[in-house]
Design an enzyme around this catalytic site. Structure first.
Site, mmCIF file in Angstrom:
data_model
loop_
_atom_site.group_PDB
_atom_site.id
_atom_site.type_symbol
_atom_site.label_atom_id
_atom_site.label_comp_id
_atom_site.label_asym_id
_atom_site.label_seq_id
_atom_site.Cartn_x
_atom_site.Cartn_y
_atom_site.Cartn_z
ATOM 1 N N ASP A 262 0.875 -1.161 0.000
ATOM 2 C CA ASP A 262 0.000 0.000 0.000
ATOM 3 C C ASP A 262 0.924 1.225 0.000
ATOM 4 O OD1 ASP A 262 -3.177 0.619 1.671
ATOM 5 O OD2 ASP A 262 -2.064 1.798 0.198
HETATM 6 C C1 GLC Z 1 -4.157 4.436 0.028
HETATM 7 C C2 GLC Z 1 -5.113 3.322 0.423
HETATM 8 C C3 GLC Z 1 -5.301 2.288 -0.644
HETATM 9 C C4 GLC Z 1 -5.171 2.931 -2.018
HETATM 10 C C5 GLC Z 1 -3.727 3.390 -2.156
HETATM 11 C C6 GLC Z 1 -3.470 4.086 -3.504
HETATM 12 O O1 GLC Z 1 -3.361 4.799 1.138
HETATM 13 O O2 GLC Z 1 -4.845 2.626 1.638
HETATM 14 O O3 GLC Z 1 -6.586 1.692 -0.448
HETATM 15 O O4 GLC Z 1 -5.503 2.012 -3.032
HETATM 16 O O5 GLC Z 1 -3.323 4.234 -1.095
HETATM 17 O O6 GLC Z 1 -4.174 5.287 -3.547
#
Ligand code: GLC
Length: 717
Positions: A262
């Site tokens: 993430d």
């Molecule tokens: C964010 C979220 C995730 C998302 C990613 C990209 O922090 O936790 O769900 O897909 O970053 O934006």
């Protein structure tokens, strides 16, 4: 493209580049970013940028074409970038937020919304969506409940799988389809106290029997990627958790999905205290099986060194890069690096009339009628006072809808006016302190007070958890005022989580609409005026008070259960100051029709592990009003090696009944619907009594007991 041959041509640095994901502005500083934060300040040089493998977030076809062209002009091997984005509940046509979609209990519309989201997003040259979020969510304090499918693993799995199928359709190589990235692996929804990014500590049996199921259903549906969660699991951050990424995902589930961290969750491993530095983090991640690093540069800065020092086997790097190259090949990017991006298709398909019509249709099925004392449906002759923060608001898209523009939406006031409703008073006042004596006079002139209440969209979503889940800013005072004026009160809720509604329960009717997207207010109008019949059911329990949390329907019995027959006994699992049951239960949802269940029958009472059980039940619409009904089937396993929930949803069917119509609904069950997992993830079952419960919600069911034979308990000879 033979990716094995391509891999052989790459240097170690070029291989590592394929595992880096950057934002668009790294390729062209003029490009706006959907993402903020630390990604802006990564120390990466131009060579590293033009070796990276994928892009996080892109806004439209022309930007994608610009970035891809520039990249291919510079990248030595012409390996195309993959473009990924958060298309969570629509692209520009916005659909109900996932918690609302789950309320529809109609998996087909989940497929439909994913299809349309893919068709629209792919015109911008997006190839992968970071959806579905399959996180089981039991704590309404958590802001990301809004993105989840609620507290039941079966429902969350069914909806996650349909989203995957809707995005990927007949193949990700085809124009108009997206690769699905399931998230957040794993058990992010169990963040303690519902505080986002907080510690997760669940047992292996809870992991296998509750939290992992929906991710697995999505993987089994063919999801091409899996995103790791921010949280630890068993003390180890999910992003470097070998048990999750290798034992479960690869060995047990046989998946070759690309894994991605993430947003800078690999760098966060240092904050977790599980790496001494970014080199240590890179080492632990590649060993654990993390492929792509999003928005941080541990791999880029240290993986080559680790390989040169002989600490990491280059085979681990090759394995990860091959999965990434395979995904690019499966997407057809080597044949068409600009796949999907089309300014003409953007104009033709994005926010098309047909898509918006479907958005309204989905919204109609996603609202939940929580309470109705014959106040709804309204009739158009009634004089209405429309009050509350959502009376004039267009903000019905909810969180994670950044391509959706709320200015295109209609407010409730506009829809009421467009339908010539006699509005005696309209105000976006949030509480009685914002109303004058004259306003109260105008309210007195009305027959019904419609209160459009709820949370601002920014009170849910990522990093937006609440410790108090009542309606904010004393909105409940509006209910008390209207009732004190002897007005009938209809509350329409706009919110991203189950709320503590105990202080508005003297309302005559409550319609839970969550955030229903681009056509929310038109759908709400049709529902409250009876042009459509509410059919939604709650995918998550509504607590009586925040102190009850966690409160969910599929709970264990405990050794001292509170039952209907022992209320007077003192030493039971209960609170002194509140009931154990939630205010509104999982599966609850009313209709303007009234449905009666009868004649529950089963093919056999005693069965063995090879039996397919056939159940039937009659459902009668006793009213003249046609409508949908969600017939729910729950089971209880009374004796097992681990304590099993008092009930678990295992099947459901959404049926349509005309007035006075009776339908016989049939379900089939086999041992896999009745089994459970031990702490090593092995499926198991025990002989003995099961109860099958079928009904309109998790509390009101017709029940039948059955017995599994032929599997001895350990104590039996
Ligand atoms: C964010 C979220 C995730 C998302 C990613 C990209 O922090 O936790 O769900 O897909 O970053 O934006």
């Amino acid at each position: 493209m033979k990716i094995d041959n391509l891999l052989k041509q790459l240097t170690t640095k070029e291989k590592i580049g394929q595992l880096l994901q950057l934002a668009p502005f790294y390729f062209d500083i003029d490009l706006k970013a959907e993402v903020a934060g630390r990604i802006r300040s990564l120390n990466i040089d131009r060579e590293g940028i033009f070796m990276s493998g994928s892009v996080l977030g892109i806004s439209n076809a022309s930007e994608m074409i610009k970035v891809q062209q520039k990249y291919l002009d510079i990248n030595k091997h012409k390996i195309p970038l993959m473009f990924m984005a958060d298309i969570i509940h629509g692209y520009e046509t916005i659909f109900p937020v996932p918690i609302a979609l789950a309320s529809s209990f109609n998996p087909l519309i989940a497929f439909q919304t994913a299809r349309i989201s893919a068709i629209e997003a792919s015109t911008a040259g997006i190839h992968v969506t970071f959806s579905p979020m399959a996180d089981l969510s039991r704590d309404p304090r958590w802001g990301r409940v809004v993105e989840s499918f609620g507290e039941d693993p079966y429902l969350a799995g069914v909806f996650s799988a349909q989203m995957v199928k809707g995005y990927q359709n007949e193949g990700i190589e085809k124009i108009g389809n997206l690769a699905a990235c399931v998230k957040h692996f794993a058990a992010y929804g169990a963040s303690e106290a519902g505080r986002d990014y907080n510690t997760v500590d669940v047992s292996k049996t809870a992991l296998y029997n509750m939290y992992l199921k929906s991710y697995k259903t999505a993987i089994d549906a063919g999801a091409k990627m899996m995103m790791t969660a921010f949280n630890v699991l068993d003390g180890v951050p999910a992003t470097i958790n070998k048990y999750l990424l290798r034992t479960v995902l690869r060995d047990q589930w046989k998946s070759d999905a690309v894994t991605i961290s993430d947003y800078d969750s690999l760098k966060q491993v240092l904050d977790h205290g599980c790496a001494e530095n970014e080199k240590d983090a890179a080492y632990r991640a590649i060993q654990a099986g993390l492929d792509i690093e999003m928005a941080s540069v541990c791999y880029v800065n240290y993986l080559e060194e680790l390989i040169d020092e002989g600490i990491v086997d280059i085979k681990k790097l090759d394995e990860a890069v091959l999965r990434v190259l395979q995904l690019k090949k499966d997407l057809g990017l080597f044949e068409d690096s600009f796949k999907g991006a089309s300014i003409d298709r953007e104009k033709e398909l994005v926010r098309s009339k047909e898509h918006l019509k479907i958005s309204k249709k989905v919204a109609l099925e996603s609202a939940v009628l929580l309470k109705n004392e014959q106040t709804l449906p309204l009739n158009k002759k009634q004089k209405i006072a429309l009050i509350g923060p959502y009376a004039k608001s267009k903000s019905t898209n909810g969180p994670w809808s950044w391509h959706g523009k709320i200015e295109h939406n209609l407010s409730l006031e506009e829809v009421f006016s467009n339908n010539n409703i006699n509005l005696t008073f309209v105000s976006d006042a949030e509480n009685i302190d914002q109303l004058s004596q004259q306003n109260i006079t105008q309210i007195e002139a009305s027959e019904v007070v419609v209160l459009a209440l709820g949370e601002d969209a920014r009170l849910s979503g990522e990093a937006h958890s609440r410790s108090d889940i009542k309606l904010p800013n004393h909105q409940d005072t509006l209910v008390k005022l209207a009732r004190s004026l002897n007005k009938e009160v209809v509350v329409i809720l706009f919110n991203g989580r189950p709320l503590d509604l105990s202080n508005i329960m003297d309302s005559n009717a409550i319609l839970e609409t969550w955030f229903l997207g681009s056509r929310a207010t038109e759908a709400i109008f049709d529902l409250i005026y009876g042009h459509a019949n509410p059919s939604g059911k709650l995918p998550m329990s509504f607590p009586r008070t925040v102190g009850q949390i966690p409160v969910y329907y599929n709970h264990l019995n405990t050794g001292r259960p509170l039952t209907d027959n022992n209320q007077n006994y003192e030493y039971l699992s209960r609170f002194l100051d509140v009931e154990n049951t939630p205010l509104f239960s999982f599966g609850h949802g009313l209709s303007y029709a009234s449905f009666k269940y009868s004649d529950l029958e089963i093919s056999q009472i005693e069965f063995d592990i090879d039996t397919t059980l056939r159940l039937s039940i009659n459902v009668t619409n006793e009213s003249q009003i046609p409508g949908h009904e969600v017939v729910q089937l729950y089971i209880r396993d009374h004796v097992a090696k681990i304590s099993r929930p008092v009930k678990e949803l295992k099947k459901f069917k959404k049926i349509w009944l005309e007035g006075k119509q009776t339908q016989t609904v049939v379900f089939e069950l086999d041992i896999h619907d009745l089994s459970y997992f031990d702490s090593n993830g092995n499926e198991t079952y025990d002989s003995g009594k099961f109860t099958i419960m079928v009904g309109s919600n998790s509390q009101e069911t017709l029940n039948i007991d059955i017995w599994l034979k032929g599997v001895k308990h350990d104590y039996q000879k």
